[in-house]
Scaffold this active site. Sequence first.
Site, PDB file in Angstrom:
ATOM      1  N   ASP A   1      -1.709   6.537   6.271  1.00  0.00           N
ATOM      2  CA  ASP A   1      -1.712   5.111   6.603  1.00  0.00           C
ATOM      3  C   ASP A   1      -2.617   4.892   7.818  1.00  0.00           C
ATOM      4  O   ASP A   1      -2.793   5.808   8.627  1.00  0.00           O
ATOM      5  CB  ASP A   1      -0.270   4.690   6.931  1.00  0.00           C
ATOM      6  CG  ASP A   1      -0.051   3.197   6.738  1.00  0.00           C
ATOM      7  OD1 ASP A   1      -0.992   2.512   6.305  1.00  0.00           O
ATOM      8  OD2 ASP A   1       1.068   2.728   7.007  1.00  0.00           O
ATOM      9  N   LYS A  14       0.834  -1.211   0.000  1.00  0.00           N
ATOM     10  CA  LYS A  14       0.000   0.000   0.000  1.00  0.00           C
ATOM     11  C   LYS A  14       0.873   1.269   0.000  1.00  0.00           C
ATOM     12  O   LYS A  14       0.615   2.199  -0.757  1.00  0.00           O
ATOM     13  CB  LYS A  14      -0.955  -0.008   1.202  1.00  0.00           C
ATOM     14  CG  LYS A  14      -1.933  -1.182   1.163  1.00  0.00           C
ATOM     15  CD  LYS A  14      -2.939  -1.161   2.290  1.00  0.00           C
ATOM     16  CE  LYS A  14      -2.316  -1.340   3.656  1.00  0.00           C
ATOM     17  NZ  LYS A  14      -1.651  -2.651   3.848  1.00  0.00           N
ATOM     18  N   THR A  15       1.889   1.270   0.867  1.00  0.00           N
ATOM     19  CA  THR A  15       2.781   2.436   0.902  1.00  0.00           C
ATOM     20  C   THR A  15       3.487   2.595  -0.442  1.00  0.00           C
ATOM     21  O   THR A  15       3.607   3.702  -0.987  1.00  0.00           O
ATOM     22  CB  THR A  15       3.833   2.265   2.022  1.00  0.00           C
ATOM     23  OG1 THR A  15       3.144   1.970   3.235  1.00  0.00           O
ATOM     24  CG2 THR A  15       4.676   3.511   2.203  1.00  0.00           C
ATOM     25  N   ARG A  23       6.471  -8.324   1.641  1.00  0.00           N
ATOM     26  CA  ARG A  23       7.378  -7.931   2.727  1.00  0.00           C
ATOM     27  C   ARG A  23       8.042  -9.168   3.352  1.00  0.00           C
ATOM     28  O   ARG A  23       9.239  -9.160   3.641  1.00  0.00           O
ATOM     29  CB  ARG A  23       6.618  -7.153   3.809  1.00  0.00           C
ATOM     30  CG  ARG A  23       7.503  -6.915   5.047  1.00  0.00           C
ATOM     31  CD  ARG A  23       6.864  -5.983   6.057  1.00  0.00           C
ATOM     32  NE  ARG A  23       6.782  -4.632   5.560  1.00  0.00           N
ATOM     33  CZ  ARG A  23       5.717  -3.857   5.665  1.00  0.00           C
ATOM     34  NH1 ARG A  23       4.621  -4.319   6.232  1.00  0.00           N
ATOM     35  NH2 ARG A  23       5.730  -2.639   5.191  1.00  0.00           N
ATOM     36  N   THR A  81      -6.033  -1.587   6.846  1.00  0.00           N
ATOM     37  CA  THR A  81      -6.082  -3.042   6.802  1.00  0.00           C
ATOM     38  C   THR A  81      -7.536  -3.495   6.875  1.00  0.00           C
ATOM     39  O   THR A  81      -7.842  -4.649   6.636  1.00  0.00           O
ATOM     40  CB  THR A  81      -5.309  -3.633   8.003  1.00  0.00           C
ATOM     41  OG1 THR A  81      -5.710  -2.937   9.179  1.00  0.00           O
ATOM     42  CG2 THR A  81      -3.812  -3.473   7.816  1.00  0.00           C
TER      43      THR A  81
HETATM   44  N1  LIG Z   1       3.803  -5.494  -5.960  1.00  0.00           N
HETATM   45  C1  LIG Z   1       5.034  -5.434  -5.445  1.00  0.00           C
HETATM   46  N2  LIG Z   1       6.107  -5.634  -6.217  1.00  0.00           N
HETATM   47  C2  LIG Z   1       7.350  -5.604  -5.681  1.00  0.00           C
HETATM   48  N3  LIG Z   1       7.624  -5.357  -4.384  1.00  0.00           N
HETATM   49  C3  LIG Z   1       6.585  -5.129  -3.575  1.00  0.00           C
HETATM   50  C4  LIG Z   1       5.249  -5.144  -4.064  1.00  0.00           C
HETATM   51  N4  LIG Z   1       4.426  -4.884  -3.043  1.00  0.00           N
HETATM   52  C5  LIG Z   1       5.204  -4.710  -1.962  1.00  0.00           C
HETATM   53  N5  LIG Z   1       6.499  -4.856  -2.276  1.00  0.00           N
HETATM   54  C6  LIG Z   1       7.628  -4.748  -1.342  1.00  0.00           C
HETATM   55  O1  LIG Z   1       7.187  -5.158  -0.055  1.00  0.00           O
HETATM   56  C7  LIG Z   1       7.613  -4.241   0.949  1.00  0.00           C
HETATM   57  C8  LIG Z   1       6.423  -3.807   1.760  1.00  0.00           C
HETATM   58  O2  LIG Z   1       5.573  -3.006   0.973  1.00  0.00           O
HETATM   59  P1  LIG Z   1       4.769  -1.772   1.579  1.00  0.00           P
HETATM   60  O3  LIG Z   1       5.567  -1.100   2.650  1.00  0.00           O
HETATM   61  O4  LIG Z   1       4.308  -0.957   0.447  1.00  0.00           O
HETATM   62  O5  LIG Z   1       3.544  -2.525   2.231  1.00  0.00           O
HETATM   63  P2  LIG Z   1       2.279  -1.908   2.993  1.00  0.00           P
HETATM   64  O6  LIG Z   1       1.072  -2.614   2.455  1.00  0.00           O
HETATM   65  O7  LIG Z   1       2.280  -0.439   2.914  1.00  0.00           O
HETATM   66  O8  LIG Z   1       2.517  -2.370   4.469  1.00  0.00           O
HETATM   67  P3  LIG Z   1       1.945  -1.655   5.799  1.00  0.00           P
HETATM   68  O9  LIG Z   1       0.474  -1.872   5.765  1.00  0.00           O
HETATM   69  O10 LIG Z   1       2.631  -2.429   6.906  1.00  0.00           O
HETATM   70  O11 LIG Z   1       2.343  -0.219   5.760  1.00  0.00           O
HETATM   71  C9  LIG Z   1       8.328  -3.101   0.214  1.00  0.00           C
HETATM   72  O12 LIG Z   1       9.708  -3.224   0.410  1.00  0.00           O
HETATM   73  C10 LIG Z   1       8.059  -3.308  -1.241  1.00  0.00           C
HETATM   74  O13 LIG Z   1       9.252  -3.156  -1.962  1.00  0.00           O
END
Ligand SMILES: Nc1ncnc2c1ncn2[C@@H]1O[C@H](COP(=O)(O)OP(=O)(O)OP(=O)(O)O)[C@@H](O)[C@H]1O
Length: 357
Positions: free
Chosen positions: A122, A77-78, A230, A171
Site C-alpha cells: 500500500d 484497493k486493499t 468506505r 492514491t
Molecule cells: N467494490 C466494492 N464492493 C463492496 N464493498 C467495497 C467495495 N470497495 C470497497 N468496499 C468496502 O469499502 C471498505 C474500504 O475498502 P478498502 O479498504 O479496500 O479501500 P482502499 O482503497 O484500500 O482504501 P485505502 O487506500 O485507505 O487503503 C471495505 O470495508 C470494503 O468492504
Amino acid sequence: MNWDDTTDAEAAAERLVGAVADGEDQAVEAALRPKDLGEFIGQEKVREQLDLVLRAARARGATADHVLLSGAPGLGKTTLSMIIAAEMEAPIRITSGPAIQHAGDLAAILSSLQEGEVLFLDEIHRMSRPAEEMLYMAMEDFRVDVIVGKGPGATAIPLELPPFTLVGATTRAGLLPPPLRDRFGFTAHMEFYGPAELERVIHRSAGLLDVGIDPTGAAEIAGRSRGTPRIANRLLRRVRDYAQVKADGRITQEIAAAALAVYEVDARGLDRLDRGVLEALLKLFGGGPVGLSTLAVAVGEERETVEEVAEPFLVREGLLARTPRGRVATPAAWAHLGLTPPRSQGSGNGQQDLFGA
Ligand SMILES: Nc1ncnc2c1ncn2[C@@H]1O[C@H](COP(=O)(O)OP(=O)(O)OP(=O)(O)O)[C@@H](O)[C@H]1O
C-alpha cells in the site's frame, strides 16, 4: 488531495465523511470486504480486465503479473488485492511503503515469500529510494542483491526469490517513477462509485450487519457517501445507531436523513467544514474570487486544511472553482445553500468574468 501529509490525512480521518480509514473502520471492514470478484461491486472495467489477467495466469499455471491499483482512499484497493490472492488461491502479505524504510526491510520480506504469494504494498509511492531500486530487480528478475558490509569491503550477495505477484496501491499513480510503473503488467485506475453502485454496497453491508433497510434509506445514504464505499459503510453504521435508539431499528429514508442531519452531513455529502468554506465564500465574499489564505482565515482553519481536506470534494462536485484570481463559487454552490447570487453573477457575462481564467 495531498495524502502524503500525515496531518492532513489524520484531519480527514477524523471526519465522518473522511475517506481515510479510522480505527473503527479498520476493526469492522474485514467483515464487510467482498471475498471474490463476483461479490466486488462496480468498477466494471477493472473487474473485467483483472478477471482476464487472473484466469489466464491460472490456465497457464503461472503466477499472475504484477498489478498496480491507483485511486482515492476507500475505493477498494486493499479489498481487490485480497481478492487477487483469493482468486489465485495464494497467501497474501500486506505491508506499506512508509513501513519500508530501508532496502534491508524489503529484502527480509521478499526473501520470506512463498512461491505465488501476493505481496500487497500500500502507498507504494512512499517507499524509500533504495528499497524502490531493490524492488525493480525483484519484480523483473525475481532476484535481489543483498549488500553485506560497508564501504570498499561491501559485497553484493545475489538472492533468488520465488515468483510472486506484487500488488502496488497508490492514491497518486503520477508520483511513481516511470521505471517502477513500467514493471507492472497490469494497471487499473479505480473511479469513484455512482449512486446505484453505492446503494448496492449499502444493501450488501446492511445484510452482513443484519440491519433492515428500505431502498429509499439506502439511496439517502448513498447520496451522501461521496462516491466512496468506505464512507457509505461508515454512514450506514451511524444511521443504524440512530435507527436503533430513535426508531424500531429499520432504516428508512426519513431515518437516514434525520440521522445524518444529527451528524451534519448534508444531502450531497458535505459536512460542517465543507459548508463552512462555501458559506464564507458566498456570504462574506459574494462568491469570490477570493484568495485561499483569506478564505482560510474567514473559516478559522489552516490554509492546508481548506486546500487539501475541503476543496477537492467541493471542486469535484462542481461547487467551487480554483481560478488564477482566487476561489470562486459556481452557480451550483448558491443553489445548494439556497442563496441567491448577486445580480452581476447571475448574468452570463458576469459569470464568464468570474471564471475568466
Ligand atoms: N467494490 C466494492 N464492493 C463492496 N464493498 C467495497 C467495495 N470497495 C470497497 N468496499 C468496502 O469499502 C471498505 C474500504 O475498502 P478498502 O479498504 O479496500 O479501500 P482502499 O482503497 O484500500 O482504501 P485505502 O487506500 O485507505 O487503503 C471495505 O470495508 C470494503 O468492504
